[in-house]
Scaffold this motif. Structure first.
Motif, PDB file in Angstrom:
ATOM      1  N   GLN A 155       0.869  -1.186   0.000  1.00 39.03           N
ATOM      2  CA  GLN A 155       0.000   0.000   0.000  1.00 39.03           C
ATOM      3  C   GLN A 155       0.900   1.228   0.000  1.00 39.03           C
ATOM      4  OE1 GLN A 155      -3.332   0.154  -0.255  1.00 39.03           O
ATOM      5  NE2 GLN A 155      -3.572  -2.059  -0.233  1.00 39.03           N
ATOM      6  N   PRO A 156       0.562   2.274  -0.751  1.00 38.36           N
ATOM      7  CA  PRO A 156       1.462   3.419  -0.894  1.00 38.36           C
ATOM      8  C   PRO A 156       1.620   4.285   0.353  1.00 38.36           C
ATOM      9  CG  PRO A 156      -0.614   3.850  -2.006  1.00 38.36           C
ATOM     10  CD  PRO A 156      -0.645   2.414  -1.563  1.00 38.36           C
ATOM     11  N   THR A 157       0.620   4.265   1.239  1.00 40.86           N
ATOM     12  CA  THR A 157       0.665   5.116   2.437  1.00 40.86           C
ATOM     13  C   THR A 157       0.195   4.326   3.652  1.00 40.86           C
ATOM     14  OG1 THR A 157      -1.618   5.893   2.192  1.00 40.86           O
ATOM     15  CG2 THR A 157       0.109   7.183   1.068  1.00 40.86           C
ATOM     16  N   LEU A 158       0.510   4.858   4.826  1.00 40.58           N
ATOM     17  CA  LEU A 158       0.034   4.232   6.058  1.00 40.58           C
ATOM     18  C   LEU A 158      -1.485   4.290   6.127  1.00 40.58           C
ATOM     19  CD1 LEU A 158       0.522   2.896   8.779  1.00 40.58           C
ATOM     20  CD2 LEU A 158       0.982   5.165   9.739  1.00 40.58           C
ATOM     21  N   ASP A 212      -4.437  -7.454  11.826  1.00 38.53           N
ATOM     22  CA  ASP A 212      -3.365  -7.476  10.836  1.00 38.53           C
ATOM     23  C   ASP A 212      -2.155  -6.702  11.362  1.00 38.53           C
ATOM     24  OD1 ASP A 212      -4.840  -8.955   9.051  1.00 38.53           O
ATOM     25  OD2 ASP A 212      -5.176  -7.328   7.629  1.00 38.53           O
ATOM     26  N   THR A 213      -1.026  -6.911  10.731  1.00 35.79           N
ATOM     27  CA  THR A 213       0.196  -6.188  11.049  1.00 35.79           C
ATOM     28  C   THR A 213       0.566  -5.319   9.862  1.00 35.79           C
ATOM     29  OG1 THR A 213       1.013  -7.931  12.516  1.00 35.79           O
ATOM     30  CG2 THR A 213       2.657  -6.428  11.601  1.00 35.79           C
ATOM     31  N   ILE A 214       0.905  -4.072  10.131  1.00 35.93           N
ATOM     32  CA  ILE A 214       1.371  -3.157   9.094  1.00 35.93           C
ATOM     33  C   ILE A 214       2.834  -2.868   9.384  1.00 35.93           C
ATOM     34  CG2 ILE A 214       1.142  -0.861   8.085  1.00 35.93           C
ATOM     35  CD1 ILE A 214      -1.840  -0.974   8.877  1.00 35.93           C
ATOM     36  N   GLU A 215       3.690  -3.124   8.402  1.00 36.79           N
ATOM     37  CA  GLU A 215       5.115  -2.847   8.536  1.00 36.79           C
ATOM     38  C   GLU A 215       5.457  -1.672   7.627  1.00 36.79           C
ATOM     39  OE1 GLU A 215       7.236  -6.488   7.788  1.00 36.79           O
ATOM     40  OE2 GLU A 215       6.498  -7.410   9.633  1.00 36.79           O
ATOM     41  N   VAL A 216       5.921  -0.588   8.238  1.00 34.19           N
ATOM     42  CA  VAL A 216       6.239   0.632   7.498  1.00 34.19           C
ATOM     43  C   VAL A 216       7.746   0.670   7.266  1.00 34.19           C
ATOM     44  CG1 VAL A 216       5.993   3.136   7.446  1.00 34.19           C
ATOM     45  CG2 VAL A 216       4.304   1.754   8.670  1.00 34.19           C
ATOM     46  N   ALA A 217       8.139   0.733   5.996  1.00 36.21           N
ATOM     47  CA  ALA A 217       9.548   0.704   5.624  1.00 36.21           C
ATOM     48  C   ALA A 217      10.265   1.986   6.058  1.00 36.21           C
ATOM     49  CB  ALA A 217       9.687   0.528   4.113  1.00 36.21           C
ATOM     50  N   TYR A 262       7.389   9.815   6.357  1.00 37.44           N
ATOM     51  CA  TYR A 262       6.011   9.811   5.878  1.00 37.44           C
ATOM     52  C   TYR A 262       5.281  11.005   6.472  1.00 37.44           C
ATOM     53  CZ  TYR A 262       7.281   5.043   4.666  1.00 37.44           C
ATOM     54  OH  TYR A 262       7.908   3.942   4.143  1.00 37.44           O
ATOM     55  N   THR A 263       4.687  11.834   5.624  1.00 41.14           N
ATOM     56  CA  THR A 263       3.935  12.992   6.082  1.00 41.14           C
ATOM     57  C   THR A 263       2.465  12.739   5.800  1.00 41.14           C
ATOM     58  OG1 THR A 263       5.791  14.440   5.577  1.00 41.14           O
ATOM     59  CG2 THR A 263       3.653  15.488   5.870  1.00 41.14           C
ATOM     60  N   GLU A 264       1.735  12.421   6.863  1.00 41.48           N
ATOM     61  CA  GLU A 264       0.295  12.170   6.742  1.00 41.48           C
ATOM     62  C   GLU A 264      -0.325  12.130   8.127  1.00 41.48           C
ATOM     63  OE1 GLU A 264      -0.825   8.086   5.441  1.00 41.48           O
ATOM     64  OE2 GLU A 264       1.322   7.769   5.260  1.00 41.48           O
ATOM     65  N   GLU A 265      -1.627  12.251   8.166  1.00 43.18           N
ATOM     66  CA  GLU A 265      -2.388  12.120   9.402  1.00 43.18           C
ATOM     67  C   GLU A 265      -3.292  10.910   9.236  1.00 43.18           C
ATOM     68  OE1 GLU A 265      -4.313  15.818  10.425  1.00 43.18           O
ATOM     69  OE2 GLU A 265      -2.586  16.930   9.689  1.00 43.18           O
ATOM     70  N   VAL A 266      -3.282  10.010  10.216  1.00 40.74           N
ATOM     71  CA  VAL A 266      -4.060   8.780  10.098  1.00 40.74           C
ATOM     72  C   VAL A 266      -4.919   8.568  11.339  1.00 40.74           C
ATOM     73  CG1 VAL A 266      -2.373   7.678   8.582  1.00 40.74           C
ATOM     74  CG2 VAL A 266      -2.203   7.329  11.029  1.00 40.74           C
ATOM     75  N   THR A 267      -5.987   7.807  11.140  1.00 44.61           N
ATOM     76  CA  THR A 267      -6.839   7.369  12.242  1.00 44.61           C
ATOM     77  C   THR A 267      -6.825   5.860  12.263  1.00 44.61           C
ATOM     78  OG1 THR A 267      -8.261   9.308  12.037  1.00 44.61           O
ATOM     79  CG2 THR A 267      -9.189   7.399  13.168  1.00 44.61           C
ATOM     80  N   VAL A 268      -6.482   5.301  13.410  1.00 44.66           N
ATOM     81  CA  VAL A 268      -6.484   3.851  13.584  1.00 44.66           C
ATOM     82  C   VAL A 268      -7.800   3.499  14.260  1.00 44.66           C
ATOM     83  CG1 VAL A 268      -5.281   1.874  14.589  1.00 44.66           C
ATOM     84  CG2 VAL A 268      -3.965   3.854  13.806  1.00 44.66           C
ATOM     85  N   ASP A 269      -8.676   2.827  13.508  1.00 50.37           N
ATOM     86  CA  ASP A 269     -10.018   2.536  14.003  1.00 50.37           C
ATOM     87  C   ASP A 269     -10.286   1.048  14.170  1.00 50.37           C
ATOM     88  OD1 ASP A 269      -9.961   1.955  11.329  1.00 50.37           O
ATOM     89  OD2 ASP A 269     -11.766   3.071  10.816  1.00 50.37           O
ATOM     90  N   LYS A 270      -9.205   0.279  14.271  1.00 48.98           N
ATOM     91  CA  LYS A 270      -9.338  -1.162  14.484  1.00 48.98           C
ATOM     92  C   LYS A 270      -8.081  -1.672  15.187  1.00 48.98           C
ATOM     93  CE  LYS A 270      -9.308  -0.975   9.850  1.00 48.98           C
ATOM     94  NZ  LYS A 270      -9.597  -1.312   8.482  1.00 48.98           N
ATOM     95  N   LEU A 291       7.197   9.425  11.163  1.00 48.94           N
ATOM     96  CA  LEU A 291       5.863   9.898  10.779  1.00 48.94           C
ATOM     97  C   LEU A 291       5.751  11.358  11.166  1.00 48.94           C
ATOM     98  CD1 LEU A 291       3.643   6.968  12.074  1.00 48.94           C
ATOM     99  CD2 LEU A 291       4.479   7.332   9.762  1.00 48.94           C
ATOM    100  N   LYS A 292       5.367  12.190  10.209  1.00 48.12           N
ATOM    101  CA  LYS A 292       5.191  13.622  10.465  1.00 48.12           C
ATOM    102  C   LYS A 292       3.797  14.031  10.031  1.00 48.12           C
ATOM    103  CE  LYS A 292       9.916  15.236   9.833  1.00 48.12           C
ATOM    104  NZ  LYS A 292      10.743  16.238   9.127  1.00 48.12           N
TER     105      LYS A 292
END
Length: 87
Positions: A31-34, A45-50, A54-62, A76-77
Motif C-alpha cells: 500500500q502506498p501510504t500508512l 493485521d500487522t502493518i510494517e512501514v519501511a 512519511y507525512t500524513e495524518e491517520v486514524t487507527v479505528d481497528k 511519521l510527520k
C-alpha cells in the motif's frame, strides 16, 4: 465431561483460525501510504512501514499492530500542525 472437551476443542480451533488469518501489509510495497494500509487492513493485521519519512495524518479505528524499521529509520510527520495518529 466429553461435551466440555468437544466445546473446548472447537474454541481452540476457532482461535487458531482467527490468528492464522492475520495478514502483514507492507508500506509502501503493498500500500502506498500508512492511511491506505490501515484502510485495507482487517482486525489483528500487522502493518510494517519501511524506512523513510512519511507525512500524513491517520486514524487507527481497528486493532492493528503497526511496526516501523526503527526509531531513527521510520519517521511519521503531520502536515503543518496537528496529530499524526489518532486512535
Amino acid at each position: 465431561m466429553p461435551r466440555v472437551s468437544v466445546l473446548l476443542t472447537c474454541a481452540v480451533v476457532l482461535v487458531s483460525c482467527t490468528v492464522a488469518s492475520a495478514a502483514t501489509i507492507e508500506v509502501p510495497a503493498d500500500q502506498p501510504t500508512l492511511a491506505a494500509a490501515i484502510a485495507a487492513a482487517a482486525e489483528r493485521d500487522t502493518i510494517e512501514v519501511a524506512e523513510g519519512e512519511y507525512t500524513e495524518e491517520v486514524t487507527v479505528d481497528k486493532a492493528l499492530t503497526i511496526k516501523g524499521a526503527g526509531p531513527d529509520k521510520t519517521v511519521l510527520k503531520c502536515g503543518e500542525e496537528g496529530t499524526v495518529i489518532t486512535a
